[in-house]
Design a protein around this motif. Structure first.
Motif, PDB file in Angstrom:
ATOM      1  N   UNK A 368      -2.832 -11.147   1.993  1.00 39.98           N
ATOM      2  CA  UNK A 368      -2.779  -9.685   2.096  1.00 39.98           C
ATOM      3  C   UNK A 368      -1.572  -9.139   1.348  1.00 39.98           C
ATOM      4  N   UNK A 369      -0.422  -9.807   1.505  1.00 35.77           N
ATOM      5  CA  UNK A 369       0.795  -9.358   0.812  1.00 35.77           C
ATOM      6  C   UNK A 369       0.655  -9.490  -0.695  1.00 35.77           C
ATOM      7  N   UNK A 370      -0.088 -10.507  -1.126  1.00 35.09           N
ATOM      8  CA  UNK A 370      -0.329 -10.679  -2.556  1.00 35.09           C
ATOM      9  C   UNK A 370      -1.229  -9.573  -3.099  1.00 35.09           C
ATOM     10  N   UNK A 371      -2.300  -9.272  -2.375  1.00 30.93           N
ATOM     11  CA  UNK A 371      -3.243  -8.258  -2.834  1.00 30.93           C
ATOM     12  C   UNK A 371      -2.648  -6.856  -2.767  1.00 30.93           C
ATOM     13  N   UNK A 372      -1.794  -6.619  -1.790  1.00 26.82           N
ATOM     14  CA  UNK A 372      -1.182  -5.296  -1.643  1.00 26.82           C
ATOM     15  C   UNK A 372       0.024  -5.114  -2.555  1.00 26.82           C
ATOM     16  N   UNK A 373       0.895  -6.129  -2.606  1.00 21.98           N
ATOM     17  CA  UNK A 373       2.213  -5.937  -3.222  1.00 21.98           C
ATOM     18  C   UNK A 373       2.549  -6.955  -4.310  1.00 21.98           C
ATOM     19  N   UNK A 374       1.623  -7.869  -4.594  1.00 23.04           N
ATOM     20  CA  UNK A 374       1.858  -8.826  -5.663  1.00 23.04           C
ATOM     21  C   UNK A 374       2.827  -9.937  -5.320  1.00 23.04           C
ATOM     22  N   UNK A 375       3.000 -10.245  -4.033  1.00 24.40           N
ATOM     23  CA  UNK A 375       3.936 -11.289  -3.619  1.00 24.40           C
ATOM     24  C   UNK A 375       3.235 -12.650  -3.551  1.00 24.40           C
ATOM     25  N   UNK A 625      -8.127   3.387   4.575  1.00 22.17           N
ATOM     26  CA  UNK A 625      -9.571   3.305   4.816  1.00 22.17           C
ATOM     27  C   UNK A 625     -10.331   4.275   3.909  1.00 22.17           C
ATOM     28  N   UNK A 626      -9.711   5.410   3.662  1.00 17.67           N
ATOM     29  CA  UNK A 626     -10.343   6.401   2.787  1.00 17.67           C
ATOM     30  C   UNK A 626     -10.408   5.912   1.338  1.00 17.67           C
ATOM     31  N   UNK A 627      -9.355   5.209   0.901  1.00 16.89           N
ATOM     32  CA  UNK A 627      -9.252   4.847  -0.516  1.00 16.89           C
ATOM     33  C   UNK A 627      -9.623   3.395  -0.793  1.00 16.89           C
ATOM     34  N   UNK A 628      -9.692   2.558   0.269  1.00 15.45           N
ATOM     35  CA  UNK A 628      -9.915   1.120   0.117  1.00 15.45           C
ATOM     36  C   UNK A 628      -8.721   0.381   0.670  1.00 15.45           C
ATOM     37  N   UNK A 629      -8.963  -0.608   1.547  1.00 14.80           N
ATOM     38  CA  UNK A 629      -7.841  -1.208   2.289  1.00 14.80           C
ATOM     39  C   UNK A 629      -6.903  -2.010   1.383  1.00 14.80           C
ATOM     40  N   UNK A 630      -7.331  -2.336   0.168  1.00 15.21           N
ATOM     41  CA  UNK A 630      -6.435  -2.987  -0.794  1.00 15.21           C
ATOM     42  C   UNK A 630      -6.317  -2.152  -2.079  1.00 15.21           C
ATOM     43  N   UNK A 631      -6.544  -0.855  -1.945  1.00 14.50           N
ATOM     44  CA  UNK A 631      -6.457   0.027  -3.108  1.00 14.50           C
ATOM     45  C   UNK A 631      -5.069  -0.042  -3.737  1.00 14.50           C
ATOM     46  N   UNK A 632      -5.025  -0.311  -5.029  1.00 22.10           N
ATOM     47  CA  UNK A 632      -3.745  -0.554  -5.708  1.00 22.10           C
ATOM     48  C   UNK A 632      -2.844   0.676  -5.701  1.00 22.10           C
ATOM     49  N   UNK A 633      -3.422   1.842  -5.911  1.00 21.52           N
ATOM     50  CA  UNK A 633      -2.607   3.063  -5.968  1.00 21.52           C
ATOM     51  C   UNK A 633      -2.013   3.401  -4.603  1.00 21.52           C
ATOM     52  N   UNK A 634      -2.855   3.297  -3.559  1.00 17.22           N
ATOM     53  CA  UNK A 634      -2.364   3.567  -2.202  1.00 17.22           C
ATOM     54  C   UNK A 634      -1.322   2.527  -1.792  1.00 17.22           C
ATOM     55  N   UNK A 638       2.649   2.874  -0.561  1.00 12.29           N
ATOM     56  CA  UNK A 638       3.189   2.317   0.683  1.00 12.29           C
ATOM     57  C   UNK A 638       4.314   1.339   0.378  1.00 12.29           C
ATOM     58  N   UNK A 639       4.206   0.634  -0.733  1.00 10.16           N
ATOM     59  CA  UNK A 639       5.268  -0.285  -1.142  1.00 10.16           C
ATOM     60  C   UNK A 639       6.557   0.495  -1.401  1.00 10.16           C
ATOM     61  N   UNK A 640       6.444   1.673  -1.997  1.00  7.05           N
ATOM     62  CA  UNK A 640       7.645   2.502  -2.210  1.00  7.05           C
ATOM     63  C   UNK A 640       8.255   2.904  -0.879  1.00  7.05           C
ATOM     64  N   UNK A 641       7.391   3.224   0.108  1.00  2.00           N
ATOM     65  CA  UNK A 641       7.896   3.560   1.443  1.00  2.00           C
ATOM     66  C   UNK A 641       8.671   2.384   2.021  1.00  2.00           C
ATOM     67  N   UNK A 655       5.830  11.705   4.211  1.00  2.00           N
ATOM     68  CA  UNK A 655       5.109  12.768   3.503  1.00  2.00           C
ATOM     69  C   UNK A 655       4.926  12.401   2.029  1.00  2.00           C
ATOM     70  N   UNK A 656       5.941  11.762   1.432  1.00  2.00           N
ATOM     71  CA  UNK A 656       5.810  11.299   0.042  1.00  2.00           C
ATOM     72  C   UNK A 656       4.641  10.323  -0.092  1.00  2.00           C
ATOM     73  N   UNK A 657       4.461   9.479   0.924  1.00  2.00           N
ATOM     74  CA  UNK A 657       3.352   8.521   0.897  1.00  2.00           C
ATOM     75  C   UNK A 657       2.011   9.199   1.168  1.00  2.00           C
ATOM     76  N   UNK A 658       1.957  10.003   2.221  1.00  2.00           N
ATOM     77  CA  UNK A 658       0.666  10.485   2.741  1.00  2.00           C
ATOM     78  C   UNK A 658       0.277  11.850   2.194  1.00  2.00           C
ATOM     79  N   UNK A 659       1.275  12.596   1.718  1.00  2.00           N
ATOM     80  CA  UNK A 659       0.987  13.948   1.241  1.00  2.00           C
ATOM     81  C   UNK A 659       1.054  14.995   2.327  1.00  2.00           C
ATOM     82  N   UNK A 660       1.336  14.587   3.548  1.00  2.00           N
ATOM     83  CA  UNK A 660       1.452  15.492   4.697  1.00  2.00           C
ATOM     84  C   UNK A 660       2.115  14.755   5.851  1.00  2.00           C
TER      85      UNK A 660
END
Length: 675
Positions: A368-375, A625-634, A638-641, A655-660
């Protein structure tokens, strides 16, 4: 003494040289490193140049780094691999380190330099992170007595020394009481209902103690399945009483007086600093900024959850009544909850466990960490460790070293109960820009392998592993300039977001299919079972919510001045949690005496943060869930957060992550508390 803690480590990644350290090294090393750290502070104080960010605030950040690593190593060992010598040292070193901290925070000349920078610095010349550190540093001094009179500073010093000793003693008493108890059974007829795997572990425990039959303990891998599966109600009651009276009995390990002293001293300290209560003091630096906000939050959830919880308990009572039990008690809950779960979903932890061997679950977390964050996680055999059962991984990002991850999975007499993530070395950037990468550890108490059978996890333990791994990712992905703003150095009610966020993946069908396979046959967990896990995600959620709310309300009650000298710990606890209790009282029991989170950990006036962070994690995962549980952009957002640590206000970061701002609807829906 040729002390390895005082020399360059000379190990891969400057990891702690556990293979060369003995308990005897710690005290002389820490005393010398305190002296060196004080000299570094003196250099800042005596600098003839006018105080500025670089020569005062940044210089303080870089002071005492060796001491931080040595003391972190010592206290981490005291939690994960302690012994009588280390426990005695902890009693000696805790007040010494508290005194050292006060020597800095109550240093008038140092504070004047900090104050000068705080009052006069041109913020346009500072980065946002530097502004954040400056504010945190100034508040740190103010919140630790820098504005007090000389007389009150001495009072504060004495309070802090006492608190350091008391909280350490509290933890040691709980460990002693946990280790002291055993339930020794020689009659196999008393074991009805217990699965073979649990019996094998209990037999191995008895063999280890050179006893016939089976031995059960208060350690989680033994206690939890016994309460869940043992048909013998009298023995369930016995084990429950042993757990619920830990450090409450009339012996040398009784914590009732320590609880009273800790609460009193925290209150005295808060008042000395100008706060009404300890909770007011703590919550000034939290997303939930006051006790009133916390109580509104907890009570609002209580109103929503209690009807659901009562319905759940009524179902259990119906089952218990079929067994002739007219008055269901707390020690019946786990047993009948498991029966109901099996009846409702045909779902059994014991049937699921063969599909969750520990190493495969860990590999899934790595995936999961590899698919989400490239670790990427690479097992290393050349890095010293403090126990043979510990593994160490080199964490890589784009082929480059990112962090070290230590994993320690099984209970031992020298390890406290529960599960946690901790840090041996934080992350920061040297003045020349060179990255110092973190050394992170996950410590749990999962059942150890028995014979040819590997460690097999219950589904709840699968989520526990992902939870602690989420904390670890927060530490490993840290990318800030200053250590005190790095990784998990964030507001306490924000720190549980990354951990609870990762638990969500355990309930995703597609992801579960990728790793849930039988340890013997390699057969995938049947689709029907995966569907059941997902369907059962909200099982007993109302009851579990009330249980967490009870702990949160008790914590806030202790720390808002409601505890008085006339009330026993037991009666206070039961009075403060009455609205959350769905079973009759068991006289003589109380969790307070072993409530390590608030009396020996960092959660005083902060236990509510688990539920607070659930709002955040449910809202955050709904975005995935809206964008895909391993969506690269999302995932990149979250990695920046995660990597930003405490460099940005947590609400702004979210808010920077979610937009609200986060909205509670996602949590209520996930928990089944709304339609």
């Amino acid at each position: 003494m040729n002390n390895p803690l005082l020399r360059p480590f000379g190990t891969p990644f400057d990891s702690v040289p556990f293979d060369r350290i003995t308990a005897a090294h710690f005290k002389p090393a820490i005393l010398q490193l305190i002296t060196e750290a004080k000299a570094e502070i003196d250099t800042i104080v005596t600098n003839p140049a006018p105080a500025d960010f670089a020569n005062t605030i940044a210089a303080m950040e870089h002071a005492g780094k060796k001491l931080n690593i040595a003391s972190a190593t010592f206290f981490n060992l005291d939690s994960a691999e302690t012994n009588d010598e280390i426990q005695q040292l902890a009693q000696e070193l805790s007040p010494i380190l508290a005194e050292y901290g006060n020597d800095i925070m109550l240093n008038e000349e140092l504070f004047q330099r900090v104050k000068q920078v705080h009052d006069e610095a041109d913020e346009s010349t500072l980065t946002d992170e530097e502004i954040r550190l400056l504010d945190k540093t100034y508040k740190g001094f103010a919140r630790n007595g820098a504005l007090l009179s000389a007389e009150n500073k001495e009072k504060l010093r004495e309070i802090d020394k006492q608190l350091a000793t008391l909280t350490m003693k509290f933890s040691q008493n709980v460990l002693q009481e946990t280790n002291a108890y055993r339930l020794h059974i020689t009659d196999s007829e008393q074991l009805t209902g217990l699965p073979d795997s649990i019996l094998a572990a209990a037999k191995a425990e008895a063999d280890k103690r050179q006893l016939d039959g089976w031995v059960f303990t208060l350690h989680f891998p033994s206690f939890v399945p016994f309460m869940k599966y043992a048909a013998n109600r009298d023995l369930r009651r016995e084990l429950y009483l042993a757990s619920s009276t830990r450090a409450l009995k009339s012996n040398e390990y009784n914590n009732e007086g320590i609880v009273r002293d800790i609460v009193s001293l925290r209150s005295e300290r808060a008042k000395l600093l100008g706060f009404g209560t300890h909770a007011d003091f703590v919550l000034q630096e939290r997303m939930a900024s006051s006790p009133a906000i916390v109580l509104d939050f907890l009570n609002d959830l209580l109103v929503k959850a209690k009807p659901h919880a009562q319905q759940e308990i009524d179902q259990l009572k119906t089952l218990a009544h079929e067994d002739g039990i007219d008055k269901m008690m707390p020690y019946d809950h786990a047993y009948y909850a498991e029966k109901l779960r099996e009846a409702k979903f045909n779902l059994s932890d014991e049937k699921l466990k063969p599909y969750f061997p520990l190493q495969r679950v860990l590999n899934a977390a790595f995936d999961a960490a590899n698919r989400l964050y490239g670790l990427v996680f690479k097992l290393r055999a050349d890095i010293p460790k403090y126990h043979p059962e510990v593994d160490v991984y080199d964490v890589l990002e784009n082929g480059r070293h990112k962090a070290l991850l230590y994993t320690d999975w099984h209970p031992r007499e020298g390890k406290r109960a529960g599960a946690w993530m901790t840090t041996y070395r934080g992350q920061w950037k040297e003045e020349d820009g060179e990255q110092v990468r973190p050394h992170i550890s996950i410590v749990c108490n999962f059942a150890r392998p028995v014979g040819d059978t590997p460690s097999l996890l219950t589904f709840n333990e699968v989520t526990t592993l992902f939870h602690e791994f989420g904390h670890a990712l927060h530490g490993m992905l840290a990318d800030t300039t200053f250590e005190s703003l790095s990784g998990t150095n964030v507001y306490w009610d924000f720190v549980e977001l990354p951990s609870q966020f990762m638990e969500n993946y355990c309930y995703e069908s597609e992801f579960l299919r990728s790793f849930a396979r039988h340890y013997q046959t390699d057969e995938s967990l049947p689709e029907t079972e995966i569907d059941k896990i997902v369907a059962a995600a909200n099982f007993m959620e109302g009851y579990q919510t009330l249980r967490q709310l009870g702990f949160g309300l008790l914590d806030i009650a202790y720390h808002t001045g409601k505890f008085d000298d006339e009330t026993s710990v037991e009666h206070f606890e039961k009075n403060m949690t009455r609205d959350t209790q769905l079973y009759p009282d068991v006289p003589g029991t109380a969790q307070s005496a072993s409530f390590s989170h608030i009396f020996a950990g960092g959660y005083s006036a902060g236990y509510y943060s688990y539920k607070w962070a659930e709002v955040l994690d449910a809202d955050a995962f709904s975005y995935f869930k809206e964008t895909g549980i391993f969506n690269a952009e999302t995932a990149a957002k979250f990695k920046r957060l995660l990597s930003s640590g405490g460099t940005v206000d947590p609400m702004e970061l979210y808010i920077q992550f979610r937009g609200r701002k986060p909205e509670p609807e996602a949590l209520l829906k996930r928990a089944g508390l709304v339609g």
